[in-house]
Structure formats: structure tokens, C-alpha cells
Design an enzyme around this catalytic site. Structure first.
Site, PDB file in Angstrom:
ATOM      1  N   ARG A  52       0.877  -1.349  -0.077  1.00 38.24           N
ATOM      2  CA  ARG A  52       0.210   0.065   0.087  1.00 38.24           C
ATOM      3  C   ARG A  52       0.917   1.257  -0.058  1.00 38.24           C
ATOM      4  O   ARG A  52       0.485   2.291  -0.389  1.00 38.24           O
ATOM      5  CB  ARG A  52      -1.031  -0.020   1.136  1.00 38.24           C
ATOM      6  CG  ARG A  52      -1.762   1.255   1.290  1.00 38.24           C
ATOM      7  CD  ARG A  52      -3.300   0.989   1.984  1.00 38.24           C
ATOM      8  NE  ARG A  52      -3.295   0.289   3.257  1.00 38.24           N
ATOM      9  CZ  ARG A  52      -2.647   0.395   4.310  1.00 38.24           C
ATOM     10  NH1 ARG A  52      -1.890   1.621   4.459  1.00 38.24           N
ATOM     11  NH2 ARG A  52      -2.457  -0.213   5.313  1.00 38.24           N
ATOM     12  N   TYR A 104     -11.507  20.340 -15.357  1.00 37.13           N
ATOM     13  CA  TYR A 104     -12.262  19.222 -15.535  1.00 37.13           C
ATOM     14  C   TYR A 104     -13.452  19.071 -14.341  1.00 37.13           C
ATOM     15  O   TYR A 104     -12.986  19.402 -13.228  1.00 37.13           O
ATOM     16  CB  TYR A 104     -11.165  18.153 -15.223  1.00 37.13           C
ATOM     17  CG  TYR A 104     -11.851  16.555 -15.036  1.00 37.13           C
ATOM     18  CD1 TYR A 104     -12.735  16.168 -15.812  1.00 37.13           C
ATOM     19  CD2 TYR A 104     -11.553  15.994 -13.864  1.00 37.13           C
ATOM     20  CE1 TYR A 104     -13.367  14.867 -15.894  1.00 37.13           C
ATOM     21  CE2 TYR A 104     -12.167  14.711 -13.525  1.00 37.13           C
ATOM     22  CZ  TYR A 104     -12.958  14.275 -14.525  1.00 37.13           C
ATOM     23  OH  TYR A 104     -13.716  12.958 -14.603  1.00 37.13           O
ATOM     24  N   ASP A 177      -2.521  20.459 -13.818  1.00 35.48           N
ATOM     25  CA  ASP A 177      -2.968  19.156 -14.440  1.00 35.48           C
ATOM     26  C   ASP A 177      -2.711  19.286 -15.925  1.00 35.48           C
ATOM     27  O   ASP A 177      -3.108  20.137 -16.618  1.00 35.48           O
ATOM     28  CB  ASP A 177      -4.644  19.487 -14.171  1.00 35.48           C
ATOM     29  CG  ASP A 177      -5.126  18.040 -14.731  1.00 35.48           C
ATOM     30  OD1 ASP A 177      -4.737  17.639 -15.650  1.00 35.48           O
ATOM     31  OD2 ASP A 177      -6.570  17.971 -14.312  1.00 35.48           O
ATOM     32  N   LYS A 202      -5.380   8.660 -19.562  1.00 34.02           N
ATOM     33  CA  LYS A 202      -5.596   9.322 -20.723  1.00 34.02           C
ATOM     34  C   LYS A 202      -4.374   9.144 -21.629  1.00 34.02           C
ATOM     35  O   LYS A 202      -4.168   7.927 -21.915  1.00 34.02           O
ATOM     36  CB  LYS A 202      -5.849  10.926 -20.413  1.00 34.02           C
ATOM     37  CG  LYS A 202      -6.766  11.153 -19.387  1.00 34.02           C
ATOM     38  CD  LYS A 202      -8.289  10.747 -19.564  1.00 34.02           C
ATOM     39  CE  LYS A 202      -9.072  11.157 -18.721  1.00 34.02           C
ATOM     40  NZ  LYS A 202     -10.282  10.408 -18.484  1.00 34.02           N
TER      41      LYS A 202
END
Ligand code: PLP
Length: 383
Positions: A52, A104, A177, A202
Site C-alpha cells: 500500500r 475538469y 493538471d 488518458k
């Protein structure tokens, strides 16, 4: 020649030249172990204790992206949203954030909702407007300026160097971003950004087969440590198989992004004179408001994303999307296959996206075929 001296496309294609030391494999192995043994002194080996917190498979993708972005370190997350959330959740109650008024929509929604519960104030301003951005930052209280460039779904371009100057002047970090630009077209850290975020779902992955997010930091500092704690204890980690798909996709990043950019430029120029289209929004067109900044800030192309405003209403726009055969009527972007989307429908209630807007994600198909596909679908508006 050292690996760091290779050109970016070479570093990507070779995944930094890593060879599996146990087998000689030219592809890094997928490490599925969730836990790691300790040595006789009861110390962890290579700092790894539990998957993790860290896993060697995603460390390969992280090392490659840090190198391509020119950052000190990178981190993979279970999605782009998880990556962005880790940055926002590393802020403290009382902190102030400035974010774009067009960004976004999922992240804008998350910012608004999270901010209320966490005691963070957020102002949404047009970050491409230097005066508006300078007026919005509160020296000493603003801890994060977030920009997205080019920005969904109208592809507004924010000048990263100016945003960095304004953010730093107020004592804030600048996060960018850079999902749409990718390191192929823009390197925000060289322009002064502190954090670069990608929805790696993406272009980095590029094949529409893994949800992933990545962050890159300019400095391995105390804030980055807090972001790492968010991942380790928030648990938004990437699975090893997705990390493998991500690294495999990143090896062809330069070919894909350059092909998509060339295709988008051709399509934008073609549609700019189309009778059924009232406006084409693409930073590569001279009439786009962000064209001059994009020319300075983006190298080698203007990206694979554009939007068109059609001569018609929402129903007609959706009709165009579903009439295409190559462009698939689906959300998302950055894959090898082209997509077309009626953004207002997908964003739903409260959307500010115009009804007549269709968003195109240009893939790597032959642009002649893509143009013929769009022309055939747009012809229904002219009958
Ligand atoms: N940022 C941008 C620009 C996006 O387009 C998206 C997703 O569409 C995200 C962030 C969120 O990424 P993800 O879907 O990987 O969580």
C-alpha cells in the site's frame, strides 16, 4: 552516454533502459506481492514493507515520468482523481486555494465539496487572466494555485510561468493538471510549477485500458512527504497490473501524442471552414485566445483535444456524435481511438458547457479517415 542524457522519446521507449536483473528481461516484471520480508536485523529491504506504501512495478512508471517531466520524484495513484485529491487533502484547515473557473468538472465538484468539510476556502477564477489570478491570491493564506492547461472543454491556455510567479509571490505552490499537454508538449516544472498532475488514464496509458493517476514534484520536500502519507494511509494505490499497462503505454507516448496532435491540427483547420460548424476551439488555430501563449509554452504541437460548436442544438449535437462511425460516442480522452462527446450531457446538472459543443479526442488513426467520418456525420445538419 548515461540514461539521463538520452532524449525523452528514447528514455520513454526504453523505460529508462531497465533490464530485469533476475532474468535479463527487457520488460520490467509485474510484482504482485503485497508484503515484503525483513532481513536478519529486522530491517526492511530497499525500504519496502507493504504494497500500500510502495511497489516496484509502479516505481518503474514513477521513475520514467519523473525523468520526462524533469521532476525530483513521482507517485502513481489509483486514478487521476485520487492523485488530485492527495494534493488537496495535504492542505490544512484554514488554507486557501485558487482554481480555474473552467476545469475538469469532476475535480471542480470534488474541490467544492471537500473544501466545505475540510475548512478550506476555494476561489474559482479565470486563471488565464493574470490580473484575476493576482487579485485572487491571498499572501500567506493561499497555499495552492491549481491550473489546468489546455483546459477542458474549451482548451483555455494558462501561462504557467506567470501563474508560478503569482503563486510563489503569495507563498503558494503551483500545481498543474497537465493531462492534455503531457510532457511531450509542455514541461510545467521547467516553467516554475511545483507539482504536475496527470490523469494517467488518458495519454500516459493511451489505450483506454487502465484507470490511473500520477503526480510529479519539483522538490522532494515536506509537502511531498505529506502527499505520500495520503497515498499510503488513504490507500488510493494503483494495482501492479494497471502499473504494468501504464508503463507499457508510456513507452509509445511520444509517437502517440505527436500523431494525435498532427491529426487534431488537420481536423481543426478543416472544420474551421465547415458550414455546419460555427466555431472550432483549438489552441493550434491562430484565432484561439490562448494561441500565442500556447505557441510559447507548448513544443511540437497543440495536443489531440479540440471542441466544435455546431449549427444546431443539444439533440442535434448528440445526433452528430452517434452518427460517427470512427469517432466513438464515449467520454474520456487520450486513447489511440478517437472519441466524440456531448460534454453538457455528460457533465449533467449545473454544467456551464454550451449545448452546441462537441468535444473530440483525436486518436492515431489516419486523419483523412477521421475527416471523412466527421464530414459524413455533420452532413445531417445541412439537410
Ligand atoms: N483531469 C483531467 C483533465 C481529466 O480529463 C480527468 C478525467 O477525465 C481527470 C483529471 C480525472 O482523472 P481520472 O478519470 O483518471 O480519475
Amino acid at each position: 552516454m548515461k540514461n539521463e542524457d538520452w532524449k525523452p522519446a528514447t528514455r520513454a521507449a526504453q523505460a529508462l533502459g531497465a533490464i530485469d536483473s533476475a532474468t535479463g528481461g527487457v520488460v520490467p516484471s509485474v510484482h504482485v506481492a503485497t508484503t515484503y520480508v525483513r532481513n536478519v536485523d529486522y530491517e526492511s529491504i530497499d525500504g519496502r514493507t507493504y504494497s500500500r506504501a510502495d511497489n516496484p512495478t509502479y516505481q518503474s512508471a514513477e521513475a520514467l515520468l519523473a525523468s520526462l517531466e524533469g521532476g525530483a520524484a513521482a507517485m502513481c495513484f489509483g486514478s487521476g482523481m485520487a492523485a488530485a485529491a492527495a494534493v488537496i487533502q495535504s492542505l490544512k484547515p484554514g488554507d486557501h486555494v485558487v482554481a480555474p473557473d473552467a476545469m475538469y468538472y469532476g475535480l471542480a465538484k470534488r474541490l467544492r465539496e471537500f473544501a466545505v468539510g475540510w475548512g478550506i476556502s476555494v476561489d474559482f477564477v479565470p486563471t488565464e487572466d493574470w490580473d484575476a489570478l493576482a487579485a485572487a491570491v491571498r499572501p500567506g493564506q493561499t497555499k495552492l494555485v491549481w491550473v489546468e492547461t489546455p483546459c477542458n472543454p474549451v482548451w483555455t491556455v494558462t501561462d504557467i510561468a506567470t501563474a508560478a510567479e503569482i503563486a510563489h509571490g503569495a507563498g503558494a505552490r503551483l500545481a498543474v493538471d497537465s493531462t492534455v499537454a503531457t510532457p511531450v508538449l509542455t514541461r510545467p516544472i521547467e516553467l516554475g510549477a511545483d507539482i504536475v498532475m496527470h490523469s494517467a488514464t488518458k495519454y500516459l496509458n493511451g489505450h483506454s485500458d487502465a484507470i490511473a493517476g500520477m503526480l510529479v514534484t519539483a522538490k522532494d520536500d515536506e509537502f511531498w512527504e505529506r502527499v505520500g502519507q495520503q497515498r499510503a494511509y488513504g490507500g488510493a494505490v494503483l494495482g501492479p497490473f494497471e502499473a504494468f499497462l501504464l508503463l507499457r503505454g508510456m513507452r509509445t507516448l511520444y509517437l502517440r501524442v505527436n500523431a494525435a496532435s498532427r491529426g487534431a491540427q488537420r481536423i481543426a483547420e478543416h472544420l474551421a471552414g465547415h458550414e455546419a460548424v460555427t466555431r472550432v476551439l483549438y489552441p493550434g488555430l491562430p484565432d484561439h485566445p490562448g494561441h500565442d501563449i500556447a505557441k510559447r509554452q507548448m513544443t511540437g504541437g497543440f495536443g489531440g483535444m479540440l471542441s466544435i460548436l455546431i449549427r444546431g442544438d443539444a439533440a442535434m449535437a448528440r445526433g452528430v456524435a452517434t452518427s460517427c462511425r470512427l469517432f466513438k460516442p464515449a467520454t474520456s480522452l487520450g486513447g489511440v481511438e478517437s472519441l466524440i462527446e456531448h460534454r453538457a450531457t455528460v457533465e449533467g446538472e449545473g454544467t456551464r458547457t454550451p449545448d452546441d459543443l462537441l468535444r473530440l479526442s483525436v486518436g492515431i488513426e489516419d486523419p483523412d479517415d477521421l475527416i471523412a467520418d466527421l464530414d459524413a456525420a455533420l452532413a445531417r445538419l445541412q439537410n
